[in-house]
Design a protein around this motif. Structure first.
Motif, PDB file in Angstrom:
ATOM      1  N   ASN A 117       0.968  -1.255   0.150  1.00  0.00           N
ATOM      2  CA  ASN A 117       0.043   0.252  -0.409  1.00  0.00           C
ATOM      3  C   ASN A 117       0.604   0.957   0.015  1.00  0.00           C
ATOM      4  O   ASN A 117       0.555   2.144  -1.304  1.00  0.00           O
ATOM      5  CB  ASN A 117      -1.032  -0.106   1.254  1.00  0.00           C
ATOM      6  N   GLU A 118       1.953   1.580   0.228  1.00  0.00           N
ATOM      7  CA  GLU A 118       2.434   2.655   0.998  1.00  0.00           C
ATOM      8  C   GLU A 118       3.528   2.912  -0.407  1.00  0.00           C
ATOM      9  O   GLU A 118       3.786   3.818  -0.643  1.00  0.00           O
ATOM     10  CB  GLU A 118       4.038   2.456   1.831  1.00  0.00           C
ATOM     11  N   LEU A 119       3.649   1.153  -1.645  1.00  0.00           N
ATOM     12  CA  LEU A 119       4.392   1.648  -2.653  1.00  0.00           C
ATOM     13  C   LEU A 119       3.501   2.287  -3.961  1.00  0.00           C
ATOM     14  O   LEU A 119       3.957   3.169  -4.391  1.00  0.00           O
ATOM     15  CB  LEU A 119       4.981   0.093  -2.706  1.00  0.00           C
ATOM     16  N   VAL A 120       2.454   1.533  -3.357  1.00  0.00           N
ATOM     17  CA  VAL A 120       1.349   2.366  -4.618  1.00  0.00           C
ATOM     18  C   VAL A 120       1.098   3.840  -3.800  1.00  0.00           C
ATOM     19  O   VAL A 120       0.984   4.643  -4.644  1.00  0.00           O
ATOM     20  CB  VAL A 120       0.304   1.776  -4.382  1.00  0.00           C
ATOM     21  N   LEU A 121       0.895   4.469  -2.941  1.00  0.00           N
ATOM     22  CA  LEU A 121       0.612   4.974  -2.322  1.00  0.00           C
ATOM     23  C   LEU A 121       1.673   6.743  -2.615  1.00  0.00           C
ATOM     24  O   LEU A 121       1.807   7.560  -3.233  1.00  0.00           O
ATOM     25  CB  LEU A 121       0.927   5.866  -1.016  1.00  0.00           C
ATOM     26  N   CYS A 122       2.543   5.983  -3.127  1.00  0.00           N
ATOM     27  CA  CYS A 122       4.051   6.889  -4.057  1.00  0.00           C
ATOM     28  C   CYS A 122       4.159   6.259  -5.406  1.00  0.00           C
ATOM     29  O   CYS A 122       4.856   7.300  -5.940  1.00  0.00           O
ATOM     30  CB  CYS A 122       5.366   6.106  -3.188  1.00  0.00           C
ATOM     31  N   GLY A 123       2.880   6.313  -5.993  1.00  0.00           N
ATOM     32  CA  GLY A 123       3.126   5.961  -7.071  1.00  0.00           C
ATOM     33  C   GLY A 123       3.913   4.790  -7.993  1.00  0.00           C
ATOM     34  O   GLY A 123       3.664   5.201  -9.558  1.00  0.00           O
ATOM     35  N   TYR A 124       3.775   4.089  -6.733  1.00  0.00           N
ATOM     36  CA  TYR A 124       4.398   2.713  -7.964  1.00  0.00           C
ATOM     37  C   TYR A 124       4.006   1.706  -7.945  1.00  0.00           C
ATOM     38  O   TYR A 124       2.488   1.310  -6.982  1.00  0.00           O
ATOM     39  CB  TYR A 124       5.855   1.785  -6.938  1.00  0.00           C
ATOM     40  N   VAL A 125       3.937   0.902  -9.193  1.00  0.00           N
ATOM     41  CA  VAL A 125       3.436  -0.414  -9.477  1.00  0.00           C
ATOM     42  C   VAL A 125       4.471  -1.800  -9.343  1.00  0.00           C
ATOM     43  O   VAL A 125       4.675  -1.948  -9.493  1.00  0.00           O
ATOM     44  CB  VAL A 125       2.231  -0.564 -10.759  1.00  0.00           C
ATOM     45  N   PRO A 126       3.094  -2.811  -7.898  1.00  0.00           N
ATOM     46  CA  PRO A 126       4.394  -3.722  -7.882  1.00  0.00           C
ATOM     47  C   PRO A 126       3.448  -4.681  -8.966  1.00  0.00           C
ATOM     48  O   PRO A 126       2.725  -4.952  -9.060  1.00  0.00           O
ATOM     49  CB  PRO A 126       3.109  -3.778  -6.165  1.00  0.00           C
ATOM     50  N   LEU A 127       5.015  -5.460  -8.983  1.00  0.00           N
ATOM     51  CA  LEU A 127       4.413  -6.648 -10.054  1.00  0.00           C
ATOM     52  C   LEU A 127       5.026  -7.971  -9.442  1.00  0.00           C
ATOM     53  O   LEU A 127       5.582  -8.063  -9.388  1.00  0.00           O
ATOM     54  CB  LEU A 127       5.567  -6.201 -11.427  1.00  0.00           C
ATOM     55  N   TYR A 128       4.127  -8.729  -8.990  1.00  0.00           N
ATOM     56  CA  TYR A 128       3.426  -9.893  -8.310  1.00  0.00           C
ATOM     57  C   TYR A 128       4.590 -10.480  -8.958  1.00  0.00           C
ATOM     58  O   TYR A 128       4.087 -11.373  -9.811  1.00  0.00           O
ATOM     59  CB  TYR A 128       2.507 -10.268  -7.127  1.00  0.00           C
ATOM     60  N   VAL A 129       5.736 -11.811  -8.623  1.00  0.00           N
ATOM     61  CA  VAL A 129       6.062 -12.962  -8.638  1.00  0.00           C
ATOM     62  C   VAL A 129       5.646 -14.017  -7.497  1.00  0.00           C
ATOM     63  O   VAL A 129       6.389 -13.988  -6.971  1.00  0.00           O
ATOM     64  CB  VAL A 129       7.779 -12.867  -9.162  1.00  0.00           C
ATOM     65  N   THR A 130       5.369 -15.249  -8.056  1.00  0.00           N
ATOM     66  CA  THR A 130       5.267 -16.248  -7.437  1.00  0.00           C
ATOM     67  C   THR A 130       5.976 -17.616  -8.128  1.00  0.00           C
ATOM     68  O   THR A 130       6.558 -17.538  -9.482  1.00  0.00           O
ATOM     69  CB  THR A 130       3.642 -16.854  -7.076  1.00  0.00           C
ATOM     70  N   SER A 131       6.450 -18.708  -6.821  1.00  0.00           N
ATOM     71  CA  SER A 131       7.232 -20.061  -7.432  1.00  0.00           C
ATOM     72  C   SER A 131       6.125 -20.497  -8.888  1.00  0.00           C
ATOM     73  O   SER A 131       6.444 -21.334  -9.336  1.00  0.00           O
ATOM     74  CB  SER A 131       6.978 -20.499  -6.445  1.00  0.00           C
TER      75      SER A 131
END
Length: 329
Positions: free
Chosen positions: A276-290
């Motif tokens: 959430n903190e990253l999103v509020l800073c304008g970053y888009v998370p890209l999630y990698v899983t196994s």
């Protein structure tokens, strides 16, 4: 007068280097090699190694021998440092054999020096952050030394080396994990062995660290632009965070989600807050899983940062397959 001034500058260099000076350093001060040889004939200097002289008045010591080996292997612009077993012994970290080990020095990858009686290693990942000075001698940090010895030492010996470094606060598990991912596996060192000794001391799964390494390997395989590692950001309230893998211009953050890592509710909640903190800073998370293949990782990241999406290969590597291949290497 000019020569006297030059010799005074040379003496100042020797004062900083345990009485040592190199031919290159003398040249930089306008002093020819013939002058150094003449000083040696007069008994004021002595030749320690090829291209390295010592003041006859300087105390001969183990530290001076090590520094002479480093100076013989380095240049004014190319790094070199005491490393491996020599580095561990010099700072008092435990090795299987109590006797003083042969000299070992690590240099930049494009250096090919020949230094008699010294085992030389070349590294393309040697940076000033990998080196600190101990009693005037450049030595690889405890973190780098542990990683460099990870294939040479048995797991128990590597663990004892790490435990002593932790006890003396020469490193910490977070730094060791981060640097092992940066350096990756190579001849003589194993990222997986380092992660294993970390896991043995925390009781935690290292799946996120492995996923980060898997992600970097996938991007390299398919030629996708590499991310910035450990990118600092300031989030709400002025708190500082670090994004493990980031594309700052595009504001994309790769987040590795290890299933086992999130077995604790507290970790699940912590990562939700972080996201959430990253999103509020304008970053888009890209999630990698196994569950993702290496092509799926590379295609996801390439599309997100606007790079060409790589063609799908006949065979995509799974996370499990990649781990088996890396351990076998």
């Amino acid at each position: 007068m000019a020569r006297r001034d030059a010799m005074d500058r040379l003496a100042a260099i020797q004062a900083r280097q345990l009485g040592l000076v190199t031919v290159q350093q003398a040249w930089a001060e306008g002093i020819a090699n013939d002058v150094l040889r003449n000083e040696a004939r007069l008994g004021r200097f002595r030749r320690v190694r090829r291209g390295v002289y010592a003041s006859a008045a300087a105390e001969q010591s183990y530290e001076q021998e090590l520094l002479a080996a480093v100076l013989a292997a380095s240049t004014a612009t190319k790094l070199a440092a005491v490393s491996h077993e020599s580095g561990a012994h010099f700072v008092g970290l435990p090795l299987p054999e109590p006797d003083r080990p042969p000299f070992e020095v690590t240099t930049a990858l494009d250096r090919k020096p020949v230094v008699e009686g010294v085992r030389l290693h070349r590294s393309g990942h040697l940076t000033p952050l990998d080196i600190h000075h101990v009693r005037g001698v450049p030595v690889t940090t405890a973190t780098r030394t542990i990683i460099d010895l990870s294939m040479r030492l048995e797991p128990g010996d590597l663990g004892r080396l790490l435990d002593e470094a932790l006890r003396r606060r020469l490193t910490n598990l977070s730094t060791l994990q981060r640097q092992s991912l940066r350096l990756r596996s190579a001849p003589g060192r194993s990222m997986h062995r380092v992660l294993d000794v970390i896991r043995a001391r925390t009781g935690e799964d290292t799946s996120e660290s492995m996923l980060e390494a898997f992600t970097l390997a996938a991007l390299r395989r398919f030629g996708v632009r590499a991310p910035v590692l450990q990118h600092p950001v300031t989030v709400g309230g002025g708190r500082r965070r670090r994004i493990d893998m980031c594309y700052p211009p595009e504001k994309r953050a790769i987040e590795a989600l290890g299933y086992e890592y999130h077995g604790l509710r507290s970790r699940f909640d912590d990562d939700a807050v972080r996201g959430n903190e990253l999103v509020l800073c304008g970053y888009v998370p890209l999630y990698v899983t196994s569950a993702m293949t290496d092509w799926e990782v590379a295609a996801l990241v390439a599309e997100a940062i606007g790079d060409p999406v790589p063609a799908r290969p006949p065979h995509e590597r799974t996370f499990a397959e990649w781990k088996r291949r890396r351990y076998a290497a």
